[in-house]
Motif scaffolding. Sequence first.
Motif, PDB file in Angstrom:
ATOM      1  N   LEU A  31       0.829  -1.196   0.000  1.00  0.00           N
ATOM      2  CA  LEU A  31       0.000   0.000   0.000  1.00  0.00           C
ATOM      3  C   LEU A  31       0.868   1.252   0.000  1.00  0.00           C
ATOM      4  N   ASN A  32       0.391   2.291  -0.635  1.00  0.00           N
ATOM      5  CA  ASN A  32       1.159   3.529  -0.769  1.00  0.00           C
ATOM      6  C   ASN A  32       1.324   4.207   0.583  1.00  0.00           C
ATOM      7  N   SER A  33       2.582   4.431   0.975  1.00  0.00           N
ATOM      8  CA  SER A  33       2.863   5.064   2.259  1.00  0.00           C
ATOM      9  C   SER A  33       4.245   5.691   2.198  1.00  0.00           C
ATOM     10  N   LEU A  34       4.438   6.791   2.925  1.00  0.00           N
ATOM     11  CA  LEU A  34       5.730   7.465   2.962  1.00  0.00           C
ATOM     12  C   LEU A  34       6.622   6.938   4.072  1.00  0.00           C
ATOM     13  N   GLY A  35       6.085   6.094   4.945  1.00  0.00           N
ATOM     14  CA  GLY A  35       6.865   5.560   6.048  1.00  0.00           C
ATOM     15  C   GLY A  35       7.872   4.521   5.594  1.00  0.00           C
ATOM     16  N   ASN A  36       8.759   4.121   6.521  1.00  0.00           N
ATOM     17  CA  ASN A  36       9.794   3.138   6.202  1.00  0.00           C
ATOM     18  C   ASN A  36       9.270   1.714   6.148  1.00  0.00           C
ATOM     19  N   GLN A  37       8.038   1.464   6.543  1.00  0.00           N
ATOM     20  CA  GLN A  37       7.379   0.160   6.494  1.00  0.00           C
ATOM     21  C   GLN A  37       7.889  -0.828   7.534  1.00  0.00           C
ATOM     22  N   ILE A  38       9.109  -0.638   8.044  1.00  0.00           N
ATOM     23  CA  ILE A  38       9.670  -1.599   8.998  1.00  0.00           C
ATOM     24  C   ILE A  38      10.606  -0.849   9.944  1.00  0.00           C
ATOM     25  N   LYS A  39      10.546  -1.169  11.240  1.00  0.00           N
ATOM     26  CA  LYS A  39      11.408  -0.570  12.252  1.00  0.00           C
ATOM     27  C   LYS A  39      11.823  -1.650  13.247  1.00  0.00           C
ATOM     28  N   SER A  40      12.964  -1.405  13.908  1.00  0.00           N
ATOM     29  CA  SER A  40      13.487  -2.394  14.848  1.00  0.00           C
ATOM     30  C   SER A  40      13.929  -1.721  16.135  1.00  0.00           C
ATOM     31  N   SER A  41      13.680  -2.407  17.251  1.00  0.00           N
ATOM     32  CA  SER A  41      14.280  -2.045  18.532  1.00  0.00           C
ATOM     33  C   SER A  41      15.270  -3.142  18.896  1.00  0.00           C
ATOM     34  N   CYS A  42      15.789  -3.108  20.092  1.00  0.00           N
ATOM     35  CA  CYS A  42      16.713  -4.171  20.514  1.00  0.00           C
ATOM     36  C   CYS A  42      15.991  -5.489  20.780  1.00  0.00           C
ATOM     37  N   SER A  43      14.653  -5.456  20.834  1.00  0.00           N
ATOM     38  CA  SER A  43      13.893  -6.662  21.175  1.00  0.00           C
ATOM     39  C   SER A  43      12.927  -7.094  20.088  1.00  0.00           C
ATOM     40  N   PHE A  44      12.361  -6.135  19.338  1.00  0.00           N
ATOM     41  CA  PHE A  44      11.291  -6.459  18.410  1.00  0.00           C
ATOM     42  C   PHE A  44      11.561  -5.845  17.039  1.00  0.00           C
ATOM     43  N   VAL A  45      10.882  -6.425  16.048  1.00  0.00           N
ATOM     44  CA  VAL A  45      10.808  -5.872  14.702  1.00  0.00           C
ATOM     45  C   VAL A  45       9.331  -5.708  14.367  1.00  0.00           C
ATOM     46  N   ASP A  80      -7.803   2.025   9.754  1.00  0.00           N
ATOM     47  CA  ASP A  80      -7.398   2.254   8.367  1.00  0.00           C
ATOM     48  C   ASP A  80      -5.907   1.930   8.258  1.00  0.00           C
ATOM     49  N   GLN A  81      -5.340   2.169   7.102  1.00  0.00           N
ATOM     50  CA  GLN A  81      -3.958   1.796   6.820  1.00  0.00           C
ATOM     51  C   GLN A  81      -2.972   2.422   7.807  1.00  0.00           C
ATOM     52  N   VAL A  82      -2.051   1.607   8.312  1.00  0.00           N
ATOM     53  CA  VAL A  82      -0.929   2.107   9.108  1.00  0.00           C
ATOM     54  C   VAL A  82       0.090   2.699   8.144  1.00  0.00           C
ATOM     55  N   THR A  83       0.393   3.966   8.282  1.00  0.00           N
ATOM     56  CA  THR A  83       1.274   4.652   7.339  1.00  0.00           C
ATOM     57  C   THR A  83       2.719   4.716   7.812  1.00  0.00           C
ATOM     58  N   ASP A  84       2.953   4.725   9.124  1.00  0.00           N
ATOM     59  CA  ASP A  84       4.321   4.740   9.624  1.00  0.00           C
ATOM     60  C   ASP A  84       4.340   4.223  11.056  1.00  0.00           C
ATOM     61  N   LEU A  85       5.526   3.832  11.525  1.00  0.00           N
ATOM     62  CA  LEU A  85       5.691   3.292  12.862  1.00  0.00           C
ATOM     63  C   LEU A  85       7.114   3.571  13.334  1.00  0.00           C
ATOM     64  N   ASP A  86       7.306   3.619  14.649  1.00  0.00           N
ATOM     65  CA  ASP A  86       8.627   3.898  15.200  1.00  0.00           C
ATOM     66  C   ASP A  86       8.701   3.388  16.631  1.00  0.00           C
ATOM     67  N   THR A  97       2.486   4.129  16.296  1.00  0.00           N
ATOM     68  CA  THR A  97       1.973   3.941  14.940  1.00  0.00           C
ATOM     69  C   THR A  97       1.077   5.118  14.583  1.00  0.00           C
ATOM     70  N   CYS A  98       1.054   5.471  13.308  1.00  0.00           N
ATOM     71  CA  CYS A  98       0.112   6.478  12.826  1.00  0.00           C
ATOM     72  C   CYS A  98      -0.606   5.922  11.610  1.00  0.00           C
ATOM     73  N   SER A  99      -1.719   6.537  11.258  1.00  0.00           N
ATOM     74  CA  SER A  99      -2.605   5.899  10.294  1.00  0.00           C
ATOM     75  C   SER A  99      -3.382   6.910   9.468  1.00  0.00           C
ATOM     76  N   SER A 100      -3.997   6.397   8.427  1.00  0.00           N
ATOM     77  CA  SER A 100      -4.916   7.218   7.631  1.00  0.00           C
ATOM     78  C   SER A 100      -6.162   7.595   8.407  1.00  0.00           C
ATOM     79  N   ASP A 101      -6.407   6.931   9.547  1.00  0.00           N
ATOM     80  CA  ASP A 101      -7.583   7.279  10.342  1.00  0.00           C
ATOM     81  C   ASP A 101      -7.326   8.498  11.244  1.00  0.00           C
ATOM     82  N   GLU A 102      -6.193   9.212  11.021  1.00  0.00           N
ATOM     83  CA  GLU A 102      -5.879  10.487  11.669  1.00  0.00           C
ATOM     84  C   GLU A 102      -5.509  10.332  13.142  1.00  0.00           C
ATOM     85  N   THR A 103      -5.108   9.139  13.560  1.00  0.00           N
ATOM     86  CA  THR A 103      -4.744   8.945  14.957  1.00  0.00           C
ATOM     87  C   THR A 103      -3.311   8.441  15.068  1.00  0.00           C
ATOM     88  N   VAL A 104      -2.722   8.726  16.232  1.00  0.00           N
ATOM     89  CA  VAL A 104      -1.426   8.169  16.625  1.00  0.00           C
ATOM     90  C   VAL A 104      -1.672   7.318  17.865  1.00  0.00           C
TER      91      VAL A 104
END
Length: 897
Positions: A31-45, A80-86, A97-104
Amino acid sequence: MNRFKTSKFKNTTPKIPKKDDWVSNARGSSLNSLGNQIKSSCSFVAFNTEQTGGGMVGLCSVDPGPDGKWTVMQIPCHADQVTDLDFSPFDDYLLATCSSDETVKLWRLCELGQEQSASVEVSLKSSEGRLELLLFHPTASGLLAVASARGIQVWDTSRDKALAVLEQHADQLQGLTWKEDGSLLASSCKDKNLRVFDPRAQLTAVQCVQGLQTNKDSRILWVKDDYILATGFNQHRQQEVRLWDSRKLNSSVSSVSLGTSNGVLDCFEVTTSEPFLSQVSHCLSDASTRGIALVPKHVLNVGCCEVLRVLQLTENFIIPISYQVPRKAGQDFHADLYPDTLGHTPAVTAEEWWQGANKQVERVTLHPDKRPKGKVQPASAMALPRGKIKEEPSTSSSPLSTPSSSAAPSRSPSSTSGLSSGFLPSPSQSSRAIQSMLGPSSKFRHIQGTVLHRATHITNLRGMSLTTPGECDGFCANAQRVAVPLAIAGGQIAVLELSQPGKLPDTALPTIQNSVNVADLCWDPFDFHKLVVAGDDAKIRVWMVPEGGLLETLTEPRCILQGHTEKIYSIKFHPHASGLLVSSSYDMTVRLWDLDTGNEVRKLSGHQDQIFGMAWSPNGKFLATVCKDGKVRLYDPRKSAEPIQEGPGPEGHRGGRLVWVCNGQYLLVSGFDCRSERQLYLYSCESLASGAVATAPTDVSPSTLIPFYDSDTSVLILTGKGDTRVYIFEIMSEAPYFTECSSFHSSEPHKGLCFLTKTECDVRDVEIARAIRLGKTTIEPVAFKVPRVRKEFFQDDVFPETAVWWEPALTASAWLLGTDAQHRKISLKPKDMTPVSLAPKEAPVRKYLPSSVYLEEKTDEQKKEELLSAMVAKLGNREDPLPQELFEGVDEDEWDD
């Protein structure tokens, strides 16, 4: 000197594991998104998926289990679609996470395999449309930058409102990055511009440069402290990497073109000297890339000299790619490959950062014998508002059930009522709320701000400049026309006629070519055709707009005033003398000019820092200033170049404005307190040294409140650039001094308000002030009205005789020689209206408390007795007035229901 010295990472080798060791069942989102699509911490991806329309996030551990297999789970996050995560840099288990539904949303993750893998801790509503990007702050806990299609907000996740809403971009926002020390925020945009923001200082960009070659997708990253790296496409549609020095963004310091294959991963070393960008490895995978993420340094295997680990998200897999520097086995820890890296302890809290604190995150070693054992636990708990925390059972075995996470302070619902500050309310707010209920009542308490009909609007205004200094109002208006600076080279200014509303053409408009960027501008109050513009070149230009408006571009000013040695802050006309102008500059002087002769006539000194604002006294004798050095000063320009009074100004030093109130008895200053909360200060002009006699807090925002004071009604109206709320107070010469009235809210942020003469007000509709509101692409008239019932009568209690301040009372030369004069006054009463004070009295309609008041918490006998009394009173046998009939102010039957 060897210009092209050999890098120790030159022979870095990427190692792609066998397909059996890839993370399977990880279906990446297309799906079309400007986010990196994938993020990692020391424990999770965490990664985006396409399931349920993209509203779910995939989750797996950063390392495989004991059996060498990966566990992948799905978390339903948004409608709605998750557009970015960190991930939080200070808490491996906190995912935003943030989304097309206008929430974080902020998620508290649990160990994989548990029945409940995540729970939502915070949900923020931005009201900015579809959200595109989010990024945790690198040094402050609980601080997020969130980007929508064209705007950026900075959020403290423990608050209900954004701390700052930055200027709107001209086109689609594509990239976002924090500087490593968290002081600045940079963005890339489809308009090919790179912008750098200081969110705590101003809403507009502190730097803006057109640096990208095309408007195709670009991503940016702050590297090496002062450098910004951008990936995008050049004019030949080739992928490209460019590097800028943020201290001088005028041109990139290096650029490298890449291949066009979707499966290629190029690795570069970035240095602060030539060649700046050096390719150290090239990796080609079989699968197309949907996103990549770097694993934190703390997870790397330093024993085998692993310097990077990249997670490549493809259509069906996550491929872990390890970059290793070939070194002999069995050697000790290679300190040259592993300098100390950022730790997991935040340097400051969100509130401390917002107040101006700048601290670096403490660095820790990667030496296996010296760093902490085990996984990183939450470093600090965030302050979460009540009602946003999802309670977990106390018997939960999650490693996140720490005492710190349960000790987060909460707010009561009452803390969000009244004036919203964004932080916990101060005692003065609570006392003012009580005072507003029990103290004197204002006849303007129900004042209403109304945007007039669309037929009066000017629309399709394009290319408006959003970078005017904080000391400038952003635009200016008089009864005939509006002047708006444009974001076009040469300091061009659009001049629009208020008598010609409607949609502006798509073609270019005739403009005033000021030749340099506009620092401030204002109309001559006594000549609606004369526009005075201060420029970045320390010159003041006087322009004459022809009758009927601009029909062609103006290139030659009527005259140019020169004298300041540095850029000008602001300019103001004298309220009584024609052709007398005052200006303040970076050279820390205030100068008076006679426009008729074009000469400097006075030079005032005494300021030690930036001059935030100036204001003439109502009688035109004195000039007041507020300065960044923490002082409020009062001058008598005809007698002395030095101030005749000084006093302590606002505690914060981020900006300020001032205006004279109560017939010149007081000075009102809008500024900031020590907590960066916007505050109003009232000073007695007889004794500035004694400090403020009263203060009133408003809210938390980086923009300075710009005040307008109506001397006829003692009504103060304030708003800031980028605000959606307009505050209204009635100012009194005695305690409690401030009486808050109803606020006006706009649907979108505005550039500001400019107020017109009283003759523009519709007195038949009890309109006490008329303003021009500059929106994103529109110019709209706003009427401030007092609701009254008997509008057939002239409301002379709110319309006393008004000063004709649009006509001069004397000349500049006469004022300079010591003459004083006041404006004549006129009545605003139409000839066919009778003053309400002379209107015949209507028979009062007696109002009584509802029966429920008498029946509440009473004994049966009391209820019977009081009900009987109420019935008798309704029959007219009770003559005592009720308490509400004794309130001061306008009679209740004068108000609309």
